[in-house]
Design an enzyme around this catalytic site. Structure first.
Site, PDB file in Angstrom:
ATOM      1  N   HIS A 267      46.168   5.787  68.475  1.00 53.36           N
ATOM      2  CA  HIS A 267      47.500   5.496  68.178  1.00 53.36           C
ATOM      3  C   HIS A 267      48.254   4.619  66.581  1.00 53.36           C
ATOM      4  CE1 HIS A 267      50.746   8.980  65.709  1.00 53.36           C
ATOM      5  NE2 HIS A 267      51.182   8.914  67.298  1.00 53.36           N
TER       6      HIS A 267
ATOM      7  N   LYS B  19      37.593  31.766  62.617  1.00 55.68           N
ATOM      8  CA  LYS B  19      36.191  33.140  61.966  1.00 55.68           C
ATOM      9  C   LYS B  19      34.932  31.899  62.568  1.00 55.68           C
ATOM     10  CE  LYS B  19      38.111  33.101  57.832  1.00 55.68           C
ATOM     11  NZ  LYS B  19      38.538  33.473  56.618  1.00 55.68           N
TER      12      LYS B  19
ATOM     13  N   ARG C  65      57.526  13.933  64.565  1.00 56.16           N
ATOM     14  CA  ARG C  65      57.679  12.533  63.611  1.00 56.16           C
ATOM     15  C   ARG C  65      56.828  12.239  63.215  1.00 56.16           C
ATOM     16  NH1 ARG C  65      60.688  12.459  67.514  1.00 56.16           N
ATOM     17  NH2 ARG C  65      59.967  13.743  68.675  1.00 56.16           N
ATOM     18  N   THR C  66      55.159  11.721  63.402  1.00 61.51           N
ATOM     19  CA  THR C  66      54.158  11.427  62.991  1.00 61.51           C
ATOM     20  C   THR C  66      54.511  12.139  61.850  1.00 61.51           C
ATOM     21  OG1 THR C  66      53.655  10.779  65.421  1.00 61.51           O
ATOM     22  CG2 THR C  66      52.104  11.046  63.350  1.00 61.51           C
TER      23      THR C  66
ATOM     24  N   ARG D  65      45.966  14.596  63.312  1.00 61.55           N
ATOM     25  CA  ARG D  65      46.103  14.279  64.386  1.00 61.55           C
ATOM     26  C   ARG D  65      45.419  15.490  65.465  1.00 61.55           C
ATOM     27  NH1 ARG D  65      51.362  14.224  68.147  1.00 61.55           N
ATOM     28  NH2 ARG D  65      51.334  11.776  67.339  1.00 61.55           N
TER      29      ARG D  65
HETATM   30  N1   CP Z   1      55.730   9.043  68.293  1.00 68.88           N
HETATM   31  C1   CP Z   1      55.301  10.207  68.036  1.00 68.88           C
HETATM   32  O1   CP Z   1      53.802  10.561  68.159  1.00 68.88           O
HETATM   33  O2   CP Z   1      55.728  11.076  68.090  1.00 68.88           O
HETATM   34  P1   CP Z   1      55.309  12.945  67.910  1.00 68.88           P
HETATM   35  O3   CP Z   1      54.282  13.845  68.502  1.00 68.88           O
HETATM   36  O4   CP Z   1      56.551  13.652  67.552  1.00 68.88           O
HETATM   37  O5   CP Z   1      54.813  13.255  66.190  1.00 68.88           O
END
Ligand code: CP
Length: 350
Positions: free
Chosen positions: A168, A114, A85-86, A135
């Site tokens: 986050h 590499k 979702r993120t 991420r």
């Molecule tokens: N809540 C959240 O970060 O979900 P994802 O890991 O699916 O991105």
């Protein structure tokens, strides 16, 4: 500050509050890395903007207007830790505003395989794009990327979509947006219960930081003894005189809650399978609990879930986690609009 910013190790060891100016430009957020970067005025502005984006996108004319705003910009989605979702909400937030996107989701498909360093990889993205959203599993790496990019000849803003088990920040944004829109009277004066793996859950850490922006909030942290909220967050809450209590008994606090925020066990951070020793059965929200909580209490979860919330609970109007994840797209679009200074055009549109 100028001397400290020259050396990553020195910069990294300074307090977050001292680092924030380095990630701000012309009084405006430039990189989004820490929940501590948000004050109440900015949160309220982003939520107003998210509401306006949502309303504007309802019509083709409105959606076309939004598409035109950043059609000259490109974004890189570098998500080398699993995400559904993120990743998708950021990608769709970019598309709503007309940004074109590129993506890398696995270092096995980039030149890191590499032997290219992660630092050189992210520097390469800046040759092609105007925004990096990432991420990464390594704590602090997203911040280091922003530090590198801010010092580059062609600086590019960086947004964290989750960095190690530390923070986050944009999940916290969508969580507070959900609390603000779903609770009568908003977040002020509310009791929020956070449940589960609070030690390694970066969403609850960021959400706790954002609570400094609200008045008379009370927090309950419900977790197994091994997975309690870390001291740095508790110290932060005490410093900001936000009352909290820790317990391992969900039943003893759920009646009082205005919002219950469930989380899964974060066993991806296990070093030697230590999660297997944790009895997580007491940290589940079951259908029978619906009769116990307030009629106005909302049930949240950053998702993905495992067994922390029984599927039967989904049918109850107080279960807002699917709405919560959709809110992520609007609030992330609002954040991107803010970073690129197009919010006045959106808010000013009739
Ligand atoms: N809540 C959240 O970060 O979900 P994802 O890991 O699916 O991105």
């Amino acid at each position: 500050m100028t001397d400290v910013t020259r050396n990553w190790e020195e910069f990294n060891s300074t307090e977050v509050s001292a680092k924030i100016p380095f990630f701000t430009k012309d009084g405006r957020l430039y990189d989004c890395l820490f929940a501590q970067q948000f004050d109440r005025a900015l949160l309220d502005r982003l939520f107003t903007l998210a509401n306006k984006l949502r309303a504007t996108a309802q019509t083709k004319e409105g959606a076309d207007f939004l598409l035109s705003l950043l059609s000259h910009k490109r974004a890189m989605l570098y998500f080398v830790q699993p995400s559904t979702r993120t990743f998708l909400s950021f990608q769709n937030a970019c598309h709503l505003l007309g940004l074109k996107t590129s993506e890398i989701r696995d270092t096995n498909t980039s030149s890191e395989i590499k032997g290219e360093s992660p630092e050189d990889s992210v520097r390469t993205f800046s040759s092609y794009v105007d925004l990096i959203i990432m991420r990464h599993p390594v704590p602090g790496f997203v911040e280091k990327t922003a530090w590198v990019m801010n010092r580059a000849k062609r600086p590019v803003p960086v947004i964290s979509g989750g960095s190690g088990k530390d923070q986050h920040p944009t999940q916290a944004l969508l969580d507070v947006y959900t609390l603000d829109s779903q609770l009568e009277g908003g977040v002020d004066g509310k009791t929020i219960v956070m449940v589960g793996d609070l030690k390694r859950g970066r969403t609850v850490r960021s959400l706790s930081y954002l609570m400094k922006n609200y008045k008379r909030v009370k927090l309950y942290f419900v977790s197994p003894p091994q997975l309690r909220m870390e001291k740095d967050i508790l110290t932060f809450l005490s410093k900001h005189t936000i009352p909290y209590r820790e317990t391992d008994d969900l039943g003893s606090v759920m009646r009082e809650a205005d919002a219950i925020y469930m989380t899964r066990i974060q066993d991806e951070h296990d070093v030697a399978g230590e999660s297997r020793k944790v009895d997580y059965s007491k940290f589940q929200f079951r259908a029978e609990h619906l009769a116990v909580i307030k009629k106005t209490c909302i049930i949240m979860h950053p998702l993905p879930r495992r067994e922390e919330i029984e599927v039967e609970v989904d049918e109850d109007d107080r279960a807002v986690y699917w709405r919560q994840e959709r809110n992520g797209m609007w609030v992330r679009a609002a954040l991107i609009a803010h970073l690129f200074s197009v919010e006045d055009e959106i808010l000013g549109r009739k």
